[in-house]
Design a protein around this motif. Structure first.
Motif, PDB file in Angstrom:
ATOM      1  N   THR A  39       0.747  -1.193  -0.028  1.00 60.78           N
ATOM      2  CA  THR A  39      -0.040   0.000   0.153  1.00 60.78           C
ATOM      3  C   THR A  39       0.856   1.327  -0.021  1.00 60.78           C
ATOM      4  OG1 THR A  39      -1.767  -1.051   1.285  1.00 60.78           O
ATOM      5  CG2 THR A  39      -1.753   1.101   1.222  1.00 60.78           C
ATOM      6  N   ALA A  40       1.950   1.248   0.704  1.00 59.46           N
ATOM      7  CA  ALA A  40       2.821   2.424   0.729  1.00 59.46           C
ATOM      8  C   ALA A  40       3.475   2.523  -0.605  1.00 59.46           C
ATOM      9  CB  ALA A  40       4.087   2.181   1.592  1.00 59.46           C
ATOM     10  N   GLU A  41       3.786   1.395  -1.313  1.00 63.51           N
ATOM     11  CA  GLU A  41       4.511   1.496  -2.627  1.00 63.51           C
ATOM     12  C   GLU A  41       3.330   2.217  -3.569  1.00 63.51           C
ATOM     13  OE1 GLU A  41       5.748  -2.196  -3.708  1.00 63.51           O
ATOM     14  OE2 GLU A  41       7.291  -2.213  -2.219  1.00 63.51           O
ATOM     15  N   ASP A  42       2.247   1.815  -3.489  1.00 65.60           N
ATOM     16  CA  ASP A  42       0.925   2.224  -4.139  1.00 65.60           C
ATOM     17  C   ASP A  42       0.927   3.820  -4.052  1.00 65.60           C
ATOM     18  OD1 ASP A  42       0.422  -0.190  -5.484  1.00 65.60           O
ATOM     19  OD2 ASP A  42      -1.068  -0.496  -3.946  1.00 65.60           O
ATOM     20  N   LEU A  43       0.920   4.326  -2.602  1.00 66.72           N
ATOM     21  CA  LEU A  43       0.886   5.531  -2.520  1.00 66.72           C
ATOM     22  C   LEU A  43       1.978   6.518  -2.919  1.00 66.72           C
ATOM     23  CD1 LEU A  43      -0.475   5.534   1.249  1.00 66.72           C
ATOM     24  CD2 LEU A  43      -1.775   6.420  -0.719  1.00 66.72           C
ATOM     25  N   ASP A  44       3.246   5.902  -2.839  1.00 71.49           N
ATOM     26  CA  ASP A  44       4.438   6.530  -3.449  1.00 71.49           C
ATOM     27  C   ASP A  44       4.286   6.865  -4.882  1.00 71.49           C
ATOM     28  OD1 ASP A  44       5.537   6.861  -0.869  1.00 71.49           O
ATOM     29  OD2 ASP A  44       6.780   5.005  -1.082  1.00 71.49           O
ATOM     30  N   ALA A  45       3.478   5.666  -5.544  1.00 65.11           N
ATOM     31  CA  ALA A  45       3.399   5.929  -7.117  1.00 65.11           C
ATOM     32  C   ALA A  45       2.288   6.580  -7.439  1.00 65.11           C
ATOM     33  CB  ALA A  45       3.309   4.475  -7.635  1.00 65.11           C
ATOM     34  N   ARG A  46       1.322   7.210  -6.512  1.00 64.52           N
ATOM     35  CA  ARG A  46       0.463   8.018  -6.517  1.00 64.52           C
ATOM     36  C   ARG A  46      -0.916   7.266  -7.456  1.00 64.52           C
ATOM     37  NH1 ARG A  46       1.352  13.068  -5.461  1.00 64.52           N
ATOM     38  NH2 ARG A  46      -0.002  14.144  -6.344  1.00 64.52           N
ATOM     39  N   HIS A  47      -1.025   5.873  -6.933  1.00 63.21           N
ATOM     40  CA  HIS A  47      -1.947   5.103  -7.029  1.00 63.21           C
ATOM     41  C   HIS A  47      -3.034   4.983  -6.066  1.00 63.21           C
ATOM     42  CE1 HIS A  47       1.263   3.354 -10.134  1.00 63.21           C
ATOM     43  NE2 HIS A  47       0.581   4.112 -10.728  1.00 63.21           N
ATOM     44  N   HIS A  48      -3.726   6.010  -5.778  1.00 65.77           N
ATOM     45  CA  HIS A  48      -4.811   5.864  -4.750  1.00 65.77           C
ATOM     46  C   HIS A  48      -5.804   4.769  -4.966  1.00 65.77           C
ATOM     47  CE1 HIS A  48      -7.185   8.211  -7.733  1.00 65.77           C
ATOM     48  NE2 HIS A  48      -8.296   8.015  -6.842  1.00 65.77           N
ATOM     49  N   ARG A  49      -6.259   4.420  -5.908  1.00 63.67           N
ATOM     50  CA  ARG A  49      -7.023   3.279  -5.812  1.00 63.67           C
ATOM     51  C   ARG A  49      -6.460   2.130  -5.606  1.00 63.67           C
ATOM     52  NH1 ARG A  49     -12.038   4.907  -7.891  1.00 63.67           N
ATOM     53  NH2 ARG A  49     -11.980   6.899  -9.169  1.00 63.67           N
ATOM     54  N   ALA A  50      -5.403   1.835  -6.204  1.00 64.34           N
ATOM     55  CA  ALA A  50      -4.618   0.368  -5.743  1.00 64.34           C
ATOM     56  C   ALA A  50      -4.365   0.637  -4.103  1.00 64.34           C
ATOM     57  CB  ALA A  50      -3.330   0.278  -6.535  1.00 64.34           C
ATOM     58  N   ALA A  51      -3.834   1.638  -3.658  1.00 62.22           N
ATOM     59  CA  ALA A  51      -3.902   1.973  -2.072  1.00 62.22           C
ATOM     60  C   ALA A  51      -4.922   1.625  -1.327  1.00 62.22           C
ATOM     61  CB  ALA A  51      -3.292   3.451  -1.742  1.00 62.22           C
ATOM     62  N   LEU A  52      -6.160   2.062  -1.867  1.00 66.98           N
ATOM     63  CA  LEU A  52      -7.545   1.746  -1.377  1.00 66.98           C
ATOM     64  C   LEU A  52      -7.791   0.294  -1.142  1.00 66.98           C
ATOM     65  CD1 LEU A  52      -9.878   4.494  -2.441  1.00 66.98           C
ATOM     66  CD2 LEU A  52      -9.321   4.145  -0.103  1.00 66.98           C
ATOM     67  N   GLY A  53      -7.388  -0.427  -2.285  1.00 67.05           N
ATOM     68  CA  GLY A  53      -7.544  -1.939  -2.363  1.00 67.05           C
ATOM     69  C   GLY A  53      -6.579  -2.669  -1.365  1.00 67.05           C
ATOM     70  N   GLY A  54      -5.350  -2.114  -1.262  1.00 69.15           N
ATOM     71  CA  GLY A  54      -4.475  -2.645  -0.355  1.00 69.15           C
ATOM     72  C   GLY A  54      -4.824  -2.609   1.129  1.00 69.15           C
ATOM     73  N   LEU A  55      -5.729  -1.625   1.376  1.00 65.07           N
ATOM     74  CA  LEU A  55      -6.231  -1.597   2.729  1.00 65.07           C
ATOM     75  C   LEU A  55      -7.341  -2.551   3.076  1.00 65.07           C
ATOM     76  CD1 LEU A  55      -6.118   2.308   3.030  1.00 65.07           C
ATOM     77  CD2 LEU A  55      -4.473   0.732   4.143  1.00 65.07           C
ATOM     78  N   ASP A  56      -7.867  -3.079   1.978  1.00 57.88           N
ATOM     79  CA  ASP A  56      -9.416  -3.791   2.138  1.00 57.88           C
ATOM     80  C   ASP A  56      -8.840  -5.107   3.090  1.00 57.88           C
ATOM     81  OD1 ASP A  56     -12.049  -4.730   1.553  1.00 57.88           O
ATOM     82  OD2 ASP A  56     -11.189  -6.258   0.359  1.00 57.88           O
ATOM     83  N   GLY A  57      -9.518  -5.155   4.202  1.00 60.46           N
ATOM     84  CA  GLY A  57      -9.554  -6.133   5.217  1.00 60.46           C
ATOM     85  C   GLY A  57      -8.727  -6.100   6.311  1.00 60.46           C
ATOM     86  N   VAL A  58      -7.882  -4.826   6.341  1.00 55.02           N
ATOM     87  CA  VAL A  58      -6.790  -4.435   7.277  1.00 55.02           C
ATOM     88  C   VAL A  58      -7.648  -4.258   8.760  1.00 55.02           C
ATOM     89  CG1 VAL A  58      -5.396  -2.602   8.188  1.00 55.02           C
ATOM     90  CG2 VAL A  58      -5.070  -3.467   5.679  1.00 55.02           C
ATOM     91  N   GLU A  59      -8.634  -3.797   8.511  1.00 56.44           N
ATOM     92  CA  GLU A  59      -9.646  -3.695   9.923  1.00 56.44           C
ATOM     93  C   GLU A  59      -9.815  -4.885  10.646  1.00 56.44           C
ATOM     94  OE1 GLU A  59     -10.484  -2.208   7.245  1.00 56.44           O
ATOM     95  OE2 GLU A  59     -10.528   0.107   7.850  1.00 56.44           O
ATOM     96  N   ARG A  60     -10.013  -5.945   9.778  1.00 55.66           N
ATOM     97  CA  ARG A  60     -10.711  -7.226  10.085  1.00 55.66           C
ATOM     98  C   ARG A  60      -9.386  -8.026  10.751  1.00 55.66           C
ATOM     99  NH1 ARG A  60      -9.759 -11.752   7.924  1.00 55.66           N
ATOM    100  NH2 ARG A  60      -9.475 -10.933   5.681  1.00 55.66           N
ATOM    101  N   GLN A  61      -8.240  -7.966   9.959  1.00 53.50           N
ATOM    102  CA  GLN A  61      -7.210  -8.550  10.432  1.00 53.50           C
ATOM    103  C   GLN A  61      -6.649  -7.979  11.720  1.00 53.50           C
ATOM    104  OE1 GLN A  61      -4.868  -7.876   6.418  1.00 53.50           O
ATOM    105  NE2 GLN A  61      -4.354 -10.139   6.965  1.00 53.50           N
ATOM    106  N   ILE A  62      -6.719  -6.798  11.999  1.00 53.28           N
ATOM    107  CA  ILE A  62      -6.360  -6.184  13.265  1.00 53.28           C
ATOM    108  C   ILE A  62      -7.359  -6.511  14.364  1.00 53.28           C
ATOM    109  CG2 ILE A  62      -6.159  -4.012  14.310  1.00 53.28           C
ATOM    110  CD1 ILE A  62      -5.087  -2.861  11.786  1.00 53.28           C
TER     111      ILE A  62
END
Length: 73
Positions: A39-62
């Motif tokens: 997700t950090a790599e996606d953000l660095d590349a300014r790919h905000h939609r990919a970053a959003l997808g990368g965050l999917d399920g994080v809350e559940r895992q936490i």
């Protein structure tokens, strides 16, 4: 002749359960770190939609990791 006690001791069972919980929490943590690094790599590349997808399920895992850790004394 003496009889060998083959029954697991309660302390051994508690330790085994504790170890298993910690192993699972560490595995989830490792998965989260990998997911967040992508997700950090996606953000660095300014790919905000990919970053959003990368965050999917994080809350559940936490939440799962938190629940596991709350089981420990």
């Amino acid at each position: 002749m003496t009889k060998t006690n083959t029954e697991p001791q309660p302390h051994d069972t508690d330790k085994a359960i504790r170890d298993r919980i910690l192993e699972r929490a560490k595995a989830i943590n490792s998965e989260l770190l990998t997911q967040l690094s992508f997700t950090a790599e996606d953000l660095d590349a300014r790919h905000h939609r990919a970053a959003l997808g990368g965050l999917d399920g994080v809350e559940r895992q936490i939440g799962t990791m938190r629940s596991l850790l709350l089981l420990l004394p």
